[in-house]
Scaffold this active site. Structure first.
Site, PDB file in Angstrom:
ATOM      1  N   GLU A   1     -26.413  18.777  -4.356  1.00 57.81           N
ATOM      2  CA  GLU A   1     -26.247  17.319  -4.213  1.00 57.81           C
ATOM      3  C   GLU A   1     -27.233  16.639  -3.495  1.00 57.81           C
ATOM      4  O   GLU A   1     -26.838  15.683  -2.846  1.00 57.81           O
ATOM      5  CB  GLU A   1     -24.691  17.157  -3.291  1.00 57.81           C
ATOM      6  CG  GLU A   1     -24.630  18.467  -2.285  1.00 57.81           C
ATOM      7  CD  GLU A   1     -23.155  18.374  -1.841  1.00 57.81           C
ATOM      8  OE1 GLU A   1     -22.588  17.565  -1.933  1.00 57.81           O
ATOM      9  OE2 GLU A   1     -22.737  19.378  -1.524  1.00 57.81           O
TER      10      GLU A   1
ATOM     11  N   CYS B   1     -18.426  18.290 -10.210  1.00 52.37           N
ATOM     12  CA  CYS B   1     -17.095  17.969  -9.433  1.00 52.37           C
ATOM     13  C   CYS B   1     -17.090  16.671  -8.764  1.00 52.37           C
ATOM     14  O   CYS B   1     -16.221  16.231  -7.959  1.00 52.37           O
ATOM     15  CB  CYS B   1     -16.818  19.105  -8.544  1.00 52.37           C
ATOM     16  SG  CYS B   1     -18.108  19.472  -7.052  1.00 52.37           S
TER      17      CYS B   1
ATOM     18  N   HIS C   1       0.968  -1.256  -0.048  1.00 54.51           N
ATOM     19  CA  HIS C   1      -0.085  -0.084   0.077  1.00 54.51           C
ATOM     20  C   HIS C   1       0.990   1.291   0.088  1.00 54.51           C
ATOM     21  O   HIS C   1       0.404   2.290  -0.486  1.00 54.51           O
ATOM     22  CB  HIS C   1      -0.993   0.000   1.058  1.00 54.51           C
ATOM     23  CG  HIS C   1      -1.872  -1.065   1.274  1.00 54.51           C
ATOM     24  ND1 HIS C   1      -2.684  -1.516   1.938  1.00 54.51           N
ATOM     25  CD2 HIS C   1      -2.478  -1.377  -0.157  1.00 54.51           C
ATOM     26  CE1 HIS C   1      -3.658  -2.331   1.417  1.00 54.51           C
ATOM     27  NE2 HIS C   1      -3.715  -2.240   0.237  1.00 54.51           N
TER      28      HIS C   1
ATOM     29  N   ASP D   1     -22.892  12.462  -3.490  1.00 54.55           N
ATOM     30  CA  ASP D   1     -23.940  12.569  -2.850  1.00 54.55           C
ATOM     31  C   ASP D   1     -25.140  12.472  -3.411  1.00 54.55           C
ATOM     32  O   ASP D   1     -26.190  11.997  -2.839  1.00 54.55           O
ATOM     33  CB  ASP D   1     -23.787  13.744  -1.636  1.00 54.55           C
ATOM     34  CG  ASP D   1     -22.666  13.773  -0.577  1.00 54.55           C
ATOM     35  OD1 ASP D   1     -22.776  12.523  -0.041  1.00 54.55           O
ATOM     36  OD2 ASP D   1     -22.050  14.587  -0.208  1.00 54.55           O
TER      37      ASP D   1
END
Length: 842
Positions: A693, A764, A451, A717
């Site tokens: 959103e 976005c 990782h 969202d």
């Protein structure tokens, strides 16, 4: 975890049974022996006080199962239970199972997290396998003192793991998260191995590779639903693309490594992150002192210390996870989500608790023992990717130990370019690095699949791993060069080697520039419709990276990073300096600063906020800011002051009502008046926008558009609110698809409302950077797309191959469809037909 007590007339017999049982499981199960009596001449017998002590040694709220051989063993056990406090008596069960078979079955069932009733039932049914083999097929068994029909067979289903790296840390984390949402007892089997599906360690250490078959089994009231959810998760490849970066890692590692081209032989390591770098070395040596081990008189106090340290570590990782999502994106940030699951693993915590209480040892020693056991299990696995997860285990474990031992990490900030050398870097260490000055990384351990390597690639830092002994050969300040593509490392290189490194670096830079030159051209369709392509950023250094990838603007500056991971909020001066620095870096290009988007899901340690049952539907975004006006006004003043280049735009998050927008604008006006009263010049040209959103904002978009200069659609969202599905819940994650027609219709409605009022609209969310979605987003009429910087070149290239008229027809067709699957299939076919020479994903 349920504790087991073995009561026998013979101490040697009891110890032998426990030794046999310990060979059956990998997880440490709390088992205590109460065998024999204190009489050297006549040791055979049972002692109620020994039984009582054994029960106390393994007792936990999960309960204790007591197994006995015969005669006085039962009487001694009954007497011992009577001497317990009433509240403990309720959690102790005496079991009539045969001692040997029953103990083995009980230990195995306890090891996978079985409840007391389940462990007892399995123990009492332990003879069934032997009876079946001998032809004695009894149809009834005794369960909790009653005669009952044998339980129905568990629900089970076989699945094949398709992920390129198998059931590694991130998919294992999703698997466990899904399993823990159900009441059913769930297990996953690989051959003869069985793991508790609710234990991250047990699932991950099964070592399931790509193409291997496992069986998911469940029993309980919601067993069918549980198995179905897990099967769906596997079928969706845990959300991973089959063309995952891991495949590229394997290809890179398989390339023949170049031979040295200088008279100074380089050391050879493993290519971990591409690029060339040379700079003075700095050795990073974050050593923990030796972990003490000592006897404690108050185990409860030690357990409390450990719980506090774990909770503190958990809060740190939650903050790191939030910051990583902003800096590295959702996929790479999932590393830290897996870290959280390690800390929440009931096996880990219970094993440490058992050692503290049974051995009366200190918290540090108990915790270190559990961490080392788990890391050892990962080290023994055959799969190199899964072996690398031992580093994640150590990262999490040492974080807790540092809090227990009050040890601070050395800093990782530098005032000049350096090559960072370490025995090993953890993901937490790597996430703290600033690529501005950390030119390269060289470690003795690790590999391309760690990782740490993944994060280094996200940061664009060249890295070489697996260079054994390098720390002993280098002093701080020595010149070190490395090639992250070939895995070569030069220590104090001679002039010819330095010249070779410069040549390689020039070649590398030329290749990158060719790719990025295309990215710096505008995104204009074949029929002359221009789409602004911008970048989402989360920190100051991200702005320069965005420009490098061809960003024409900053479409979203997430300001949360300024407020997280600290004990007090940033003051006005600090915020002003950061906002101004980013605005200056962008050189007159637009920058949209989103005000603080925080809430119950991302609490600030210096603000007391009540816990919310559903933080995503609670006080977050603009609601949070309006509820904390002092904090909000400070940020608004800083943004106004920073706009000296007049390229800053302001954006409010999570607007649901017109009243919220007007209240926010009123506070902005107040902030402006306060600055003017202090004789501070404020630009009159600050444009204001809002995030779209929530569905409510889409419904009243025509009203909201009258009070702002632009909209920016946050599809992450918006999608979960439209579909009423939590994107972090694997049971319903298949619903959270931003290409669902319902979401596309909301986007379409927003664009129409904005354009009708004469304002522009951007996006976005993650969808903006998805190449599969580019055509439909252009067709829906979006004016701007903002994304993570590395996605910019490909999206721009796609836009240049499109015609707006064709994408309009495509969008109208997709809006009439009835599922996300049909939209995706249509998009794939459309791209294959209309864009055959450009990249197509998913």
């Amino acid at each position: 975890m349920v504790g087991i007590v073995v009561v026998s007339h013979s101490a040697r017999l009891a110890e032998g049974i426990v030794e046999l049982a310990s060979q059956m499981v990998q997880t440490q199960v709390p088992v205590a022996v109460a065998g024999g009596i204190d009489d050297p001449e006549h040791p055979i017998g049972t002692d109620a006080m020994r039984v009582l002590a054994a029960i106390e040694a393994v007792y936990s709220p999960d309960g204790v199962l007591v197994l006995m051989d015969l005669g006085s063993a039962l009487l001694s056990a009954e007497l011992a239970v009577e001497m317990l406090p009433p509240e403990k008596q309720e959690r102790v069960a005496l079991c009539a199972a045969p001692l040997v078979e029953g103990t083995l079955a009980a230990v195995v069932q306890a090891s996978v997290g079985g409840s007391l009733a389940t462990v007892r039932r399995e123990a009492e049914a332990a003879l069934q396998a032997k009876r079946a083999q001998l032809g004695e097929y009894g149809q009834e068994e005794v369960v909790e003192g009653k005669t009952a029909v044998s339980p129905e067979p568990s629900v089970s289903q076989s699945v094949v793991i398709r992920n390129r790296l198998g059931l590694h840390a991130r998919p294992a984390a999703q698997f466990v998260q899904t399993a823990t949402k159900f009441a059913a007892e769930i297990f996953v089997q690989k051959g003869e191995q069985t793991a508790n599906a609710k234990s991250i360690n047990q699932v991950a250490t099964l070592g399931v590779r790509q193409g291997e078959e496992v069986v998911i089994c469940a029993s309980g009231p919601d067993a069918e639903t549980a198995v179905a959810a897990l099967v769906a998760l596997v079928a969706a490849n845990f959300g991973e693309s089959m063309a995952d970066i891991a495949g590229e890692e394997e290809e890179t590692a398989a390339r023949p490594r170049s031979q040295p081209h200088s008279d100074h032989m380089p050391l050879q390591g493993v290519p971990a992150s591409p690029g060339i770098a040379f700079a003075p070395a700095v050795r990073y040596q974050p050593r923990l002192p030796s972990v003490p081990r000592y006897h404690v008189e108050n185990p409860a106090a030690e357990w409390q210390r450990l719980e506090t340290a774990v909770m503190t570590a958990r809060h740190e990782i939650e903050t790191l996870f939030t910051q990583a999502r902003q800096q590295f994106g959702e996929a790479n940030a999932a590393i830290f989500e897996a870290h959280l699951l390690f800390l929440q693993d009931p096996d880990w915590l219970e094993a440490a608790r058992t050692r503290i209480f049974a051995e009366k040892t200190n918290a540090e020693a108990a915790w270190q023992h559990v961490v080392e056991q788990t890391a050892s299990r990962f080290h023994k696995l055959d799969d190199p990717y899964l072996r690398a997860r031992a580093n994640d285990v150590k990262d999490v474990g040492e974080r807790v130990l540092r809090h227990l031992m009050a040890v601070e990490l050395p800093p990782l900030t530098f005032d000049q370019p350096v090559i960072l050398l370490a025995v090993e870097l953890t993901p937490s260490d790597t996430a703290r690095l600033d690529p501005e000055n950390v030119q390269g990384i060289c470690t003795e351990l690790g590999g391309a699949t760690s990782h740490t390597a993944i994060l280094a690639r996200s940061l664009g830092i060249p890295a070489v791993a697996g260079v054994q002994g390098v720390m002993a050969q280098v002093q701080d300040g020595d010149l070190v060069g490395l090639d992250g593509t070939t895995g070569e490392v030069w220590i104090r290189p001679q002039e010819t080697a330095v010249a070779e490194l410069r040549t390689r670096q020039a070649r590398w830079d030329t290749t990158r520039k060719k790719i990025l030159t295309i990215a710096h051209k505008p995104a204009v369709t074949k029929d002359d419709r221009r789409i602004e392509v911008a970048a989402n950023i989360g920190g100051t250094h991200d702005a320069a990276v965005a420009l490098e990838y061809g960003a024409e603007a900053i479409g979203l500056f997430r300001t949360e990073f300024l407020f997280l991971g600290r004990d007090e909020p940033p003051d006005e001066e600090e915020q002003t300096a950061v906002y101004r620095q980013i605005a200056q870096t962008m050189k007159q290009r637009p920058i949209i600063i989103r005000t603080l988007d925080i809430g119950g899901d991302k609490p600030l340690p210096y603000l007391t906020t009540p816990a919310e049952q559903n933080p995503f539907l609670g006080q977050r975004g603009i609601r949070f800011c309006l509820a904390h006006p002092d904090l909000f006004l400070t940020q608004l003043r800083a943004i106004l002051r920073a706009n000296t280049e007049q390229n800053i735009k302001l954006m409010f998050p999570m607007i649901s009502t017109l009243d919220e927008l007007l209240a926010a604008k009123k506070l902005l006006l107040q902030a402006k008046e306060e600055l003017l009263q202090a004789n501070i010049i404020v630009s009159p040209n600050l444009e204001i926008g809002i995030m779209i959103e929530v569905p409510a904002a889409v419904t009243i978009a025509d009203q909201l558009a009258q009070h702002v200069h632009f909209f920016s659609i946050g599809t992450n969202d918006l999608t979960q609110y439209i579909m009423a599905a939590d994107r972090g819940n694997a049971q319903v994650s298949q619903l959270v698809d931003p290409l669902h027609p319902a979401v596309l219709r909301h986007i379409n409605a927003t664009v129409k409302a904005a354009h009708k009022q004469g304002i522009w609209v951007g996006m976005c969310g993650e969808l903006a950077g998805d190449p599969l979605a580019t055509a439909v987003l252009v067709g829906l009429g979006l004016d701007e797309l903002s994304m993570n910087a590395p996605a910019i070149p490909i999206v721009k290239q796609l836009i240049r191959h499109l015609t707006y008229s064709a994408t309009r027809r495509l969008a109208n067709r997709l809006l009439k469809m009835n599922s996300a699957a049909s939209v995706r299939t249509t998009l794939q076919k459309w791209q294959a037909k209309h864009l055959p020479d450009t990249p197509v994903t998913r």
